[in-house]
Write a protein that holds these residues in place. Structure first.
Motif, PDB file in Angstrom:
ATOM      1  N   GLN A 496     103.109  -9.011 -36.388  1.00  0.00           N
ATOM      2  CA  GLN A 496     104.211  -8.319 -37.373  1.00  0.00           C
ATOM      3  C   GLN A 496     104.183  -6.795 -36.874  1.00  0.00           C
ATOM      4  N   GLU A 497     102.645  -5.902 -36.634  1.00  0.00           N
ATOM      5  CA  GLU A 497     103.188  -4.578 -36.747  1.00  0.00           C
ATOM      6  C   GLU A 497     103.192  -4.267 -35.565  1.00  0.00           C
ATOM      7  N   ASN A 498     103.092  -4.936 -34.090  1.00  0.00           N
ATOM      8  CA  ASN A 498     103.621  -4.534 -33.593  1.00  0.00           C
ATOM      9  C   ASN A 498     104.503  -4.734 -32.630  1.00  0.00           C
ATOM     10  N   VAL A 499     105.395  -5.574 -33.366  1.00  0.00           N
ATOM     11  CA  VAL A 499     107.080  -5.715 -33.279  1.00  0.00           C
ATOM     12  C   VAL A 499     107.740  -4.683 -33.336  1.00  0.00           C
ATOM     13  N   GLY A 500     108.385  -4.629 -31.885  1.00  0.00           N
ATOM     14  CA  GLY A 500     109.340  -3.308 -31.606  1.00  0.00           C
ATOM     15  C   GLY A 500     108.571  -3.286 -29.990  1.00  0.00           C
ATOM     16  N   VAL A 501     107.620  -3.691 -29.476  1.00  0.00           N
ATOM     17  CA  VAL A 501     107.167  -3.477 -28.386  1.00  0.00           C
ATOM     18  C   VAL A 501     108.407  -3.395 -27.759  1.00  0.00           C
ATOM     19  N   GLU A 502     108.489  -2.680 -26.421  1.00  0.00           N
ATOM     20  CA  GLU A 502     109.170  -3.018 -25.437  1.00  0.00           C
ATOM     21  C   GLU A 502     108.436  -3.199 -24.035  1.00  0.00           C
ATOM     22  N   ILE A 503     108.321  -4.713 -23.617  1.00  0.00           N
ATOM     23  CA  ILE A 503     108.073  -4.844 -22.572  1.00  0.00           C
ATOM     24  C   ILE A 503     108.845  -5.263 -21.002  1.00  0.00           C
ATOM     25  N   GLN A 504     108.278  -4.824 -19.939  1.00  0.00           N
ATOM     26  CA  GLN A 504     109.224  -4.248 -18.674  1.00  0.00           C
ATOM     27  C   GLN A 504     108.626  -4.921 -17.676  1.00  0.00           C
ATOM     28  N   ALA A 505     108.945  -6.366 -16.706  1.00  0.00           N
ATOM     29  CA  ALA A 505     108.435  -6.843 -15.558  1.00  0.00           C
ATOM     30  C   ALA A 505     109.361  -5.678 -14.157  1.00  0.00           C
ATOM     31  N   GLU A 506     108.544  -6.378 -13.419  1.00  0.00           N
ATOM     32  CA  GLU A 506     109.554  -5.005 -12.208  1.00  0.00           C
ATOM     33  C   GLU A 506     108.373  -5.394 -10.719  1.00  0.00           C
ATOM     34  N   LEU A 507     109.566  -6.307 -10.321  1.00  0.00           N
ATOM     35  CA  LEU A 507     108.502  -6.600  -8.518  1.00  0.00           C
ATOM     36  C   LEU A 507     110.094  -6.605  -7.272  1.00  0.00           C
ATOM     37  N   LEU A 508     109.625  -5.614  -6.535  1.00  0.00           N
ATOM     38  CA  LEU A 508     110.227  -5.653  -4.916  1.00  0.00           C
ATOM     39  C   LEU A 508     111.742  -4.422  -5.959  1.00  0.00           C
ATOM     40  N   GLY A 509     111.582  -3.393  -6.333  1.00  0.00           N
ATOM     41  CA  GLY A 509     111.872  -3.083  -6.444  1.00  0.00           C
ATOM     42  C   GLY A 509     112.803  -3.016  -7.735  1.00  0.00           C
ATOM     43  N   HIS A 510     112.953  -4.203  -8.368  1.00  0.00           N
ATOM     44  CA  HIS A 510     113.944  -4.773  -9.174  1.00  0.00           C
ATOM     45  C   HIS A 510     113.219  -5.111 -11.187  1.00  0.00           C
ATOM     46  N   LYS A 511     113.572  -4.694 -11.628  1.00  0.00           N
ATOM     47  CA  LYS A 511     113.010  -4.116 -12.942  1.00  0.00           C
ATOM     48  C   LYS A 511     114.157  -4.840 -14.564  1.00  0.00           C
ATOM     49  N   THR A 512     114.065  -5.558 -15.244  1.00  0.00           N
ATOM     50  CA  THR A 512     113.678  -5.810 -16.524  1.00  0.00           C
ATOM     51  C   THR A 512     113.258  -6.016 -17.083  1.00  0.00           C
ATOM     52  N   SER A 513     113.710  -5.446 -18.817  1.00  0.00           N
ATOM     53  CA  SER A 513     112.682  -5.050 -19.816  1.00  0.00           C
ATOM     54  C   SER A 513     113.348  -5.956 -21.150  1.00  0.00           C
ATOM     55  N   ALA A 514     112.378  -5.868 -22.716  1.00  0.00           N
ATOM     56  CA  ALA A 514     113.608  -6.316 -23.262  1.00  0.00           C
ATOM     57  C   ALA A 514     112.354  -6.085 -24.248  1.00  0.00           C
ATOM     58  N   THR A 515     112.636  -5.445 -26.003  1.00  0.00           N
ATOM     59  CA  THR A 515     112.388  -5.611 -27.462  1.00  0.00           C
ATOM     60  C   THR A 515     111.527  -7.161 -27.381  1.00  0.00           C
ATOM     61  N   ILE A 516     110.853  -7.057 -28.068  1.00  0.00           N
ATOM     62  CA  ILE A 516     110.377  -7.971 -29.222  1.00  0.00           C
ATOM     63  C   ILE A 516     110.467  -7.486 -30.531  1.00  0.00           C
ATOM     64  N   LYS A 517     110.894  -8.315 -30.977  1.00  0.00           N
ATOM     65  CA  LYS A 517     111.502  -7.800 -32.460  1.00  0.00           C
ATOM     66  C   LYS A 517     111.452  -9.294 -33.057  1.00  0.00           C
ATOM     67  N   GLU A 518     110.618 -10.197 -32.947  1.00  0.00           N
ATOM     68  CA  GLU A 518     110.052 -11.510 -33.789  1.00  0.00           C
ATOM     69  C   GLU A 518     108.738 -11.692 -33.799  1.00  0.00           C
ATOM     70  N   ALA A 519     107.618 -11.408 -34.447  1.00  0.00           N
ATOM     71  CA  ALA A 519     106.572 -11.641 -34.570  1.00  0.00           C
ATOM     72  C   ALA A 519     106.119 -13.330 -33.730  1.00  0.00           C
ATOM     73  N   HIS A 520     105.067 -13.693 -33.401  1.00  0.00           N
ATOM     74  CA  HIS A 520     104.236 -14.755 -33.174  1.00  0.00           C
ATOM     75  C   HIS A 520     102.995 -14.267 -32.638  1.00  0.00           C
ATOM     76  N   ASP A 521     102.048 -14.580 -33.975  1.00  0.00           N
ATOM     77  CA  ASP A 521     100.809 -14.245 -34.406  1.00  0.00           C
ATOM     78  C   ASP A 521     100.349 -15.939 -34.883  1.00  0.00           C
ATOM     79  N   PRO A 522      99.514 -16.913 -34.104  1.00  0.00           N
ATOM     80  CA  PRO A 522      99.269 -17.684 -34.117  1.00  0.00           C
ATOM     81  C   PRO A 522      97.516 -18.013 -34.329  1.00  0.00           C
ATOM     82  N   GLU A 523      96.731 -18.250 -35.492  1.00  0.00           N
ATOM     83  CA  GLU A 523      95.590 -18.318 -34.951  1.00  0.00           C
ATOM     84  C   GLU A 523      95.116 -18.864 -33.432  1.00  0.00           C
ATOM     85  N   SER A 524      93.776 -18.360 -33.174  1.00  0.00           N
ATOM     86  CA  SER A 524      93.406 -19.270 -32.125  1.00  0.00           C
ATOM     87  C   SER A 524      92.745 -20.218 -32.401  1.00  0.00           C
TER      88      SER A 524
END
Length: 583
Positions: A496-524
């Motif tokens: 939950q404390e890391n919600v809001g992180v923005e992750i980007q994927a980049e390949l062959l000069g093209h990029k896309t990104s999105a912000t994580i808005k939902e926590a998902h923190d299961p136990e191993s």
């Protein structure tokens, strides 16, 4: 220089007519059962009094048991040899993880030969010769695939699995589940000739097995122990024996299904293992275990049954190996093939069906990196240049090199030629994207940079964790085979404390990104079900898919990079997969 493998390369015949459909009467079904890390000594038919394997023992009574059957030192190489009939070092397989386990796409597999001849083909279990198309089993001749493509799996009870390149949830203990699926395949295709491959993942670690099998061994002090008892870990032995008895029960279920469907008389059943035992336990006094090039690391069980064709209770002394399955089964099925590349295997049909034949000596190779061991009918030359008379000294206790200089020179020449022909180790193959609708890129095939690390030392079923900085990245070396729009989907965990992180994927000069808005923190989880310390195996988590958007990609090779553009909390996300799915 004359070849030193003439028996291996010419005995079966390389250039026969192209594949033709065999007549119906000569199209036997095939069920091939492969176990993972089960040693020669892990069966009661071989004299182990610590356990009982009545179904496998009965299979041996009804068919042929090979006294000297050899495979490779590790999992993926043996699978490559079985699939192609060729020594694994010819096939592109270099190891067991991070892409080294992939079978070159120009190799033709046994499943492709059978499929071309009109068979329905299915595989149910551990593949371990490539995940992304065109390496995936569905691209290598198997109509149906259910299992996992990696070399290790972190949990054996209802795990995440792959069904025809889609993630699904398994049902129950993994060996039982694979067997259920294989039996359904057999029943569904009882009116068609079928090739059913059942590569179990046990008794490979993690050492997990249901209570009804483990309870018998929980406090056992085995009557028969490793030749060096100080090396034996009794907890590991107990778990392995329990897993082997579970395997035997499942083999019995498959045999019973064939009987119920009245298919047994027209079905070739093969049972073998992929390398020596994964621990020091009783193994007939042989030297070495899994990973070794000695007898204990490469000699394994092998049983073949075909009622009415292979005499019951036959014992076969001549050496044979996994490279022989392809020519042998094609021979039995009447499938004539022009092999696109020279094969190293020979048809064992004469040994299996004839009482008196002349059988020439041959060489079988065990190799690891630049280490080579050579076996002929009588001797083994090890990588250190020692020579052992295996017919008199299965445990390799007496070096007889000085007594047989001509044999020593001959086998050294074989090893030298093998090294020169087959042991270049450069592997610059990228991971392939776009050869089918959906392409998974697991953490196993990527690299973490900066503070990012794996969840365990063994990459196979690991995930990336400890992502702390915007300077940290995860990368994959990929090649896009088809241009188009691809949705980038990351399988993540995020507290939950890391919600809001923005992750980007980049390949062959093209990029896309999105912000994580939902926590998902299961136990191993996973280790709590272990019967013995799992060592390098990773625990598992249930990761959640999240779309990063669409990349419009050309064809080409590049580094695919995941980065964090914004980290509002203490860290970013954990990553199990990135999938690139065609839109």
């Amino acid at each position: 220089m004359p070849r030193v493998f003439p028996l291996l390369l010419l005995a079966f015949g390389l250039f026969l007519p192209t594949i033709v459909h065999a007549a119906d009467a000569s199209m036997p079904n095939v069920v091939m059962i492969l176990t993972d890390d089960q040693g020669w000594g892990d069966l009661s038919v071989h004299g182990n009094k610590n356990l009982a394997t009545p179904n496998i023992d009965q299979l041996a009574k009804e068919g042929a048991l090979f006294e000297n059957f050899y495979v490779c030192h590790l999992c993926a190489p043996t699978r490559a040899e079985m699939l192609t009939g060729r020594f694994y070092a010819r096939t592109g397989v270099r190891g067991v993880s991070t892409g080294q386990e992939r079978l070159n796409v120009d190799e033709k597999t046994i499943a492709q030969y059978f499929k071309d001849a009109g068979y329905v083909t299915g595989a149910f279990g551990k593949w371990h010769n490539g995940m992304q198309f065109p390496y995936h089993p569905n691209a290598r001749g198997f109509d149906e695939y259910y299992g996992f493509c990696s070399g290790h799996w972190g949990h054996y009870f209802s795990p995440e699995l792959d069904h025809n390149n889609q993630l699904v949830r398994g049902e129950g203990y993994v060996t039982d589940d694979f067997t259920n699926r294989a039996m359904k395949f057999i029943e569904d295709n009882q009116d068609n000739p079928f090739f059913c491959y059942v590569p179990y993942c046990t008794p490979h670690s993690p050492m997990q097995v249901p209570d009804q099998y483990y309870d018998k061994f929980a406090n056992m002090d085995p009557e028969m122990k490793n030749r060096d008892p100080k090396k034996e870990q009794l907890g590991m032995t107990r778990a392995a024996l329990a897993m082997c008895e579970n395997i035997d029960w499942n083999v019995g279920r498959i045999l019973k299904k064939l009987d119920q469907l009245r298919l047994a008389d027209n079905t070739i059943v093969i049972y073998f293992a992929d390398n020596g035992p994964n621990s020091f336990r009783w193994n007939g006094g042989m030297k070495g275990r899994k990973g070794s090039l000695d007898e204990g690391g490469t000699r394994v069980p092998c049983i073949i049954r075909w009622p009415g064709h292979i005499p019951a209770d036959r014992r076969i002394e001549p050496i044979a190996g996994a490279v022989d399955f392809l020519p042998t089964l094609l021979d039995f099925a009447g499938i004539k093939a022009k092999f696109p590349k020279p094969i190293d295997g020979v048809s064992l049909k004469p040994l299996l069906t004839q009482d008196e034949i002349e059988w020439e000596d041959r060489y079988l190779i065990a190799s690891r990196n630049n280490q080579v061991s050579v076996r002929n009918q009588t001797y083994r030359l090890d990588n250190d240049g020692q020579l052992f008379d295996i017919t008199q000294d299965r445990g390799q206790t007496k070096n007889v090199a000085i007594d047989h200089p001509e044999v020593l020179a001959q086998l050294k020449n074989v090893a030298k030629q093998y090294r020169s022909e087959m042991l270049p180790t450069q592997d610059d193959r990228p991971f392939t994207v776009g050869y089918t609708q959906n392409t998974p890129l697991p953490a196993r095939d990527g690299n973490g940079h900066g503070s990012i690390k794996r969840s365990a030392n063994a990459p196979n079923c690991s995930y990336f964790t400890n992502w702390k900085s915007t300077n940290d990245t995860v990368t994959w070396d990929v090649e896009v085979g088809e241009p188009g729009e691809y949705e980038a989907i990351v399988y993540y965990t995020c507290p939950q404390e890391n919600v809001g992180v923005e992750i980007q994927a980049e390949l062959l000069g093209h990029k896309t990104s999105a912000t994580i808005k939902e926590a998902h923190d299961p136990e191993s989880y996973g280790p709590e079900r272990d019967r013995f310390d799992r060592g390098a195996e990773s625990p598992v988590k249930d990761f959640k898919p999240f779309s990063l958007g669409t990349l419009k990609l050309p064809k080409g090779r590049d580094t695919l990079t995941l980065s964090a553009l914004k980290i509002p909390g203490d860290g970013a996300i954990e990553v199990r997969y990135l999938w690139l799915n065609k839109k």
